[in-house]
Design a protein around this motif. Sequence first.
Motif, PDB file in Angstrom:
ATOM      1  N   ALA A 173       0.843  -1.203   0.000  1.00  0.00           N
ATOM      2  CA  ALA A 173       0.000   0.000   0.000  1.00  0.00           C
ATOM      3  C   ALA A 173       0.876   1.250   0.000  1.00  0.00           C
ATOM      4  O   ALA A 173       1.685   1.448   0.917  1.00  0.00           O
ATOM      5  N   PRO A 174       0.726   2.119  -1.024  1.00  0.00           N
ATOM      6  CA  PRO A 174       1.569   3.313  -1.120  1.00  0.00           C
ATOM      7  C   PRO A 174       1.494   4.227   0.103  1.00  0.00           C
ATOM      8  O   PRO A 174       2.520   4.740   0.551  1.00  0.00           O
ATOM      9  N   TRP A 175       0.308   4.420   0.680  1.00  0.00           N
ATOM     10  CA  TRP A 175       0.173   5.319   1.833  1.00  0.00           C
ATOM     11  C   TRP A 175       0.968   4.791   3.026  1.00  0.00           C
ATOM     12  O   TRP A 175       1.568   5.553   3.766  1.00  0.00           O
ATOM     13  N   LEU A 176       0.991   3.463   3.189  1.00  0.00           N
ATOM     14  CA  LEU A 176       1.708   2.868   4.314  1.00  0.00           C
ATOM     15  C   LEU A 176       3.215   2.873   4.049  1.00  0.00           C
ATOM     16  O   LEU A 176       4.009   3.186   4.943  1.00  0.00           O
ATOM     17  N   ARG A 177       3.600   2.576   2.835  1.00  0.00           N
ATOM     18  CA  ARG A 177       5.022   2.614   2.476  1.00  0.00           C
ATOM     19  C   ARG A 177       5.598   4.011   2.695  1.00  0.00           C
ATOM     20  O   ARG A 177       6.698   4.168   3.209  1.00  0.00           O
ATOM     21  N   GLN A 178       4.815   5.025   2.317  1.00  0.00           N
ATOM     22  CA  GLN A 178       5.279   6.408   2.463  1.00  0.00           C
ATOM     23  C   GLN A 178       5.496   6.764   3.931  1.00  0.00           C
ATOM     24  O   GLN A 178       6.481   7.393   4.293  1.00  0.00           O
ATOM     25  N   ARG A 179       4.583   6.338   4.799  1.00  0.00           N
ATOM     26  CA  ARG A 179       4.685   6.669   6.224  1.00  0.00           C
ATOM     27  C   ARG A 179       5.802   5.899   6.935  1.00  0.00           C
ATOM     28  O   ARG A 179       6.270   6.313   7.979  1.00  0.00           O
ATOM     29  N   LEU A 180       6.205   4.774   6.369  1.00  0.00           N
ATOM     30  CA  LEU A 180       7.262   3.964   6.982  1.00  0.00           C
ATOM     31  C   LEU A 180       8.647   4.244   6.404  1.00  0.00           C
ATOM     32  O   LEU A 180       9.643   3.754   6.928  1.00  0.00           O
ATOM     33  N   LYS A 181       8.697   5.003   5.351  1.00  0.00           N
ATOM     34  CA  LYS A 181       9.984   5.292   4.692  1.00  0.00           C
ATOM     35  C   LYS A 181      10.935   5.969   5.686  1.00  0.00           C
ATOM     36  O   LYS A 181      10.608   6.959   6.302  1.00  0.00           O
ATOM     37  N   PHE A 193      -1.556 -12.753  10.173  1.00  0.00           N
ATOM     38  CA  PHE A 193      -1.435 -11.309  10.351  1.00  0.00           C
ATOM     39  C   PHE A 193       0.038 -10.907  10.375  1.00  0.00           C
ATOM     40  O   PHE A 193       0.892 -11.674  10.810  1.00  0.00           O
ATOM     41  N   ARG A 194       0.326  -9.689   9.923  1.00  0.00           N
ATOM     42  CA  ARG A 194       1.662  -9.104  10.057  1.00  0.00           C
ATOM     43  C   ARG A 194       1.570  -8.068  11.169  1.00  0.00           C
ATOM     44  O   ARG A 194       0.677  -7.232  11.179  1.00  0.00           O
ATOM     45  N   TYR A 195       2.488  -8.160  12.118  1.00  0.00           N
ATOM     46  CA  TYR A 195       2.551  -7.201  13.209  1.00  0.00           C
ATOM     47  C   TYR A 195       3.762  -6.304  13.005  1.00  0.00           C
ATOM     48  O   TYR A 195       4.841  -6.772  12.633  1.00  0.00           O
ATOM     49  N   VAL A 249       2.460  -1.135  18.654  1.00  0.00           N
ATOM     50  CA  VAL A 249       2.293  -2.317  17.820  1.00  0.00           C
ATOM     51  C   VAL A 249       0.985  -2.199  17.043  1.00  0.00           C
ATOM     52  O   VAL A 249      -0.066  -1.877  17.612  1.00  0.00           O
ATOM     53  N   TYR A 250       1.077  -2.474  15.749  1.00  0.00           N
ATOM     54  CA  TYR A 250      -0.079  -2.498  14.859  1.00  0.00           C
ATOM     55  C   TYR A 250      -0.160  -3.868  14.217  1.00  0.00           C
ATOM     56  O   TYR A 250       0.860  -4.488  13.919  1.00  0.00           O
ATOM     57  N   GLY A 251      -1.384  -4.329  13.971  1.00  0.00           N
ATOM     58  CA  GLY A 251      -1.606  -5.584  13.263  1.00  0.00           C
ATOM     59  C   GLY A 251      -2.283  -5.313  11.929  1.00  0.00           C
ATOM     60  O   GLY A 251      -3.125  -4.411  11.829  1.00  0.00           O
ATOM     61  N   PHE A 252      -1.904  -6.088  10.907  1.00  0.00           N
ATOM     62  CA  PHE A 252      -2.473  -5.937   9.570  1.00  0.00           C
ATOM     63  C   PHE A 252      -2.878  -7.308   9.040  1.00  0.00           C
ATOM     64  O   PHE A 252      -2.151  -8.284   9.228  1.00  0.00           O
ATOM     65  N   ASP A 253      -4.043  -7.374   8.370  1.00  0.00           N
ATOM     66  CA  ASP A 253      -4.472  -8.628   7.770  1.00  0.00           C
ATOM     67  C   ASP A 253      -3.770  -8.835   6.432  1.00  0.00           C
ATOM     68  O   ASP A 253      -2.916  -8.028   6.037  1.00  0.00           O
ATOM     69  N   GLY A 254      -4.117  -9.898   5.718  1.00  0.00           N
ATOM     70  CA  GLY A 254      -3.474 -10.217   4.453  1.00  0.00           C
ATOM     71  C   GLY A 254      -3.667  -9.162   3.378  1.00  0.00           C
ATOM     72  O   GLY A 254      -2.889  -9.102   2.420  1.00  0.00           O
ATOM     73  N   ASP A 255      -4.709  -8.334   3.510  1.00  0.00           N
ATOM     74  CA  ASP A 255      -4.951  -7.253   2.547  1.00  0.00           C
ATOM     75  C   ASP A 255      -4.355  -5.930   3.010  1.00  0.00           C
ATOM     76  O   ASP A 255      -4.692  -4.877   2.454  1.00  0.00           O
ATOM     77  N   GLU A 256      -3.545  -5.983   4.041  1.00  0.00           N
ATOM     78  CA  GLU A 256      -2.872  -4.815   4.626  1.00  0.00           C
ATOM     79  C   GLU A 256      -3.839  -3.831   5.275  1.00  0.00           C
ATOM     80  O   GLU A 256      -3.532  -2.649   5.397  1.00  0.00           O
ATOM     81  N   ASN A 257      -4.983  -4.338   5.724  1.00  0.00           N
ATOM     82  CA  ASN A 257      -5.915  -3.512   6.491  1.00  0.00           C
ATOM     83  C   ASN A 257      -5.556  -3.618   7.958  1.00  0.00           C
ATOM     84  O   ASN A 257      -5.259  -4.709   8.450  1.00  0.00           O
ATOM     85  N   PRO A 258      -5.574  -2.503   8.690  1.00  0.00           N
ATOM     86  CA  PRO A 258      -5.265  -2.581  10.129  1.00  0.00           C
ATOM     87  C   PRO A 258      -6.358  -3.332  10.864  1.00  0.00           C
ATOM     88  O   PRO A 258      -7.530  -3.287  10.489  1.00  0.00           O
ATOM     89  N   VAL A 259      -5.954  -4.077  11.893  1.00  0.00           N
ATOM     90  CA  VAL A 259      -6.902  -4.843  12.713  1.00  0.00           C
ATOM     91  C   VAL A 259      -6.692  -4.519  14.180  1.00  0.00           C
ATOM     92  O   VAL A 259      -5.610  -4.111  14.588  1.00  0.00           O
TER      93      VAL A 259
END
Length: 173
Positions: A107-115, A128-130, A162-172
Amino acid sequence: MDKFPLLLDGIPSGELTAEREALYTWFTARCTLPDDGLWCAWLVGSRGELRLGILEPEGKRGRIRRRFSDRMTQPLGRLLRGEVRPAGAKETEVWEPAQVPDRLFHAPWLRQRLKGAQGVLTRTAGGFRYLALPYERSKPFPLTTLFCFAHIRPIGEKTYVVYGFDGDENPVF
């Protein structure tokens, strides 16, 4: 022999010792048990945790001695302490450093914020990805657009958001 505190709810309740023996380490945990029931000793390191096992009651005290190979303990990082938890407490978490955090997501918005983010940890579990971002009260909150999904907690010696993300990169939650 190295000695570490053995904590119960953040309060010292005993001692954890570690003794190297070739490719193995012997761990011994001794403590005062809080009450009846089954209690487990855990090894807590800078990058993860490992369940040592169920403490054997000896009157009001509990004890366990167990040997692990270097291969089993290496993912922990540097050993920080032991903890006593009720049997059935959370499973082992192994956090890995994210060398280039913005490449973890599409997701471009997430990549930008983590750069350029530093000190980021990541792990995957249950589909899930944490993502764990270092947290300091004196600095801006990491990923402020997702603050309502945040969980602030210690990992090793530091505090993280800590943030959790599902397989579609949506926060959970």
